[in-house]
Write an enzyme that holds these catalytic residues in place. Sequence first.
Site, PDB file in Angstrom:
ATOM      1  N   LYS A  78       5.451   0.275   5.910  1.00 42.65           N
ATOM      2  CA  LYS A  78       6.739   0.844   5.498  1.00 42.65           C
ATOM      3  C   LYS A  78       7.516   1.190   6.765  1.00 42.65           C
ATOM      4  O   LYS A  78       6.923   1.617   7.764  1.00 42.65           O
ATOM      5  CB  LYS A  78       6.445   2.109   4.680  1.00 42.65           C
ATOM      6  CG  LYS A  78       7.640   2.790   4.059  1.00 42.65           C
ATOM      7  CD  LYS A  78       7.171   3.971   3.197  1.00 42.65           C
ATOM      8  CE  LYS A  78       8.303   4.653   2.458  1.00 42.65           C
ATOM      9  NZ  LYS A  78       7.827   5.767   1.615  1.00 42.65           N
ATOM     10  N   SER A 153       9.520   5.374  -3.195  1.00 44.49           N
ATOM     11  CA  SER A 153      10.313   4.789  -2.137  1.00 44.49           C
ATOM     12  C   SER A 153       9.609   3.662  -1.387  1.00 44.49           C
ATOM     13  O   SER A 153      10.270   2.872  -0.723  1.00 44.49           O
ATOM     14  CB  SER A 153      10.707   5.877  -1.145  1.00 44.49           C
ATOM     15  OG  SER A 153       9.553   6.401  -0.499  1.00 44.49           O
ATOM     16  N   SER A 177       5.768   8.188  -4.119  1.00 42.89           N
ATOM     17  CA  SER A 177       6.256   6.965  -3.477  1.00 42.89           C
ATOM     18  C   SER A 177       5.223   5.906  -3.155  1.00 42.89           C
ATOM     19  O   SER A 177       5.606   4.797  -2.790  1.00 42.89           O
ATOM     20  CB  SER A 177       7.004   7.318  -2.202  1.00 42.89           C
ATOM     21  OG  SER A 177       8.312   7.685  -2.527  1.00 42.89           O
TER      22      SER A 177
HETATM   23  N1  GLN Z   1      11.180   9.845  -5.824  1.00 44.93           N
HETATM   24  C1  GLN Z   1      10.801  11.045  -5.161  1.00 44.93           C
HETATM   25  C2  GLN Z   1      11.931  11.507  -4.270  1.00 44.93           C
HETATM   26  O1  GLN Z   1      12.904  10.858  -4.255  1.00 44.93           O
HETATM   27  C3  GLN Z   1       9.551  10.814  -4.340  1.00 44.93           C
HETATM   28  C4  GLN Z   1       9.784  10.063  -3.119  1.00 44.93           C
HETATM   29  C5  GLN Z   1       8.603   9.994  -2.225  1.00 44.93           C
HETATM   30  O2  GLN Z   1       7.467  10.196  -2.648  1.00 44.93           O
HETATM   31  N2  GLN Z   1       8.859   9.757  -0.947  1.00 44.93           N
HETATM   32  O3  GLN Z   1      11.860  12.482  -3.605  1.00 44.93           O
END
Ligand code: GLN
Length: 485
Positions: A78, A153, A177
């Site tokens: 990532k 994400s 994520s």
């Molecule tokens: N969707 C959640 C957020 O937007 C989790 C994102 C994540 O785990 N980085 O914060």
Amino acid sequence: MELFDLTIHELHDKLKKKEVSSVEATGAMLARIEATEARVNAFITVTATEALQAAAAADRRIAAGEMDILTGIPLALKDIFLTKGVKTTCGSKILADFIPPYDATSWLKLQERGAVLLGKLNQDEFAMGSSCEGSAYGATRNPWNLECIPGGSSGGSAAAIAARQATATLGTDTGGSIRQPASHCGCVGLKPTYGRVSRYGVIAYASSLDQVGPLTRDVTDAAIMLGAVAGHDPLDSTSVDRPVPDYTAGLRSDVKGMKIGLPKEYFIDGLDEDVKKALDLAIDAYRGLGAEFVELALPHTDYAVAAYYLIATAEASSNLARYDGVRFGHRTADAKGLADMYRQSRAEGFGAEVKRRIMLGTYALSSGYYDAYYLKAQKVRTLIMQDFLKAFEKVDVILTPVAPTPAFKIGEKTADPLQMYLSDIFTIPVNLAGTCAISVPAGMSRAGLPIGLQLIGKPFGEESIIRAAYAFEQASTWHQLQAEL
Ligand code: GLN
């Protein structure tokens, strides 16, 4: 089977027997990226030349008999992981030209074992999102259906696995994520316990929640990757000094007599029918394997999303203060003085969702509101944590859905942030509790989209969730299905 279809352990066997070289395997992966990337957009940067050089070096190691399970394995990260000399954007325009001077510890550990970096994967900007549509580098598409989101994400990390563009990948999980995109793309995603893996060199979103973990084709690979990156790091004071077990050791044991909890708050009416059906069948499969089910209550579940969006945004507003146009990334070309330079650089560099989060977080932390929002959210967090600890007095692992629905269509939720936030309703409590969980393929929707199931473990109980996930995987064929691309 093509070279790009193989798991880490399968490719390792071939490398070991000298049936194939890392240069060949890496070349096959790069060709696959070339053939599919225009449709998927999983990568922000592909490091083809460096990858082939690293593969050649790995082949020399293999020839010299210095082989490790990860030597010569083509991986991708990532774009939140700092990679020395390789552009790292975190999905943001503000870091469009950022070349880190050092490596994240997790990537360093993989490199030391001879892993090959194929490139950097797409993500929601600063890991804020659930669909990978929030990247400054365009949305990633779900390889199972290109009109759908891959989840977020770490959407690029999951899509690259499903598109067979990398043998394994790393992502990060602050509120889901790793697990949610793994579920949407039909791969395995493991979020370790807070403190299990070093976050040194991982761009911070919400520091009390962020954790690094693998996305892989099967549970064995997840165990291999976790073992490789876990452990104490003097450079990250939140990493815990506790021995790293051999996570692959549990891959042979069964689940007879294992107590699995089913929290009633997670099996709600709004749950998608296909998801519910997949979970019901998985529960039957576990029963067949000799596991025992216990009904549980996690009574503070309802407050998790609200508490999370206060804590995560508050911490994000503080973490993202460093992007000031001075030390990192983008600086505006036409500023009238210092304050205007800060303002303009940030206004130009950050996307809409990141700005929304910074505003929410700054508000929640402002004097007069701190007690009502941030402090209150922290208290709720403690209650959620206690719910889990109490549950784990009775069970070994907890089984839940990963996401309330299979992958949704691109554009479907971008206009309604609250709907987007609710896609993490089942994953967020795990981050608040600081414990570990894994997502494993457990079914397909009628529309042909993968569905994952989540197994939550006790703090530092990664071995139990790996064991439970492996037993299910052995008894099912979902992980063998491949997206046609
Ligand atoms: N969707 C959640 C957020 O937007 C989790 C994102 C994540 O785990 N980085 O914060």
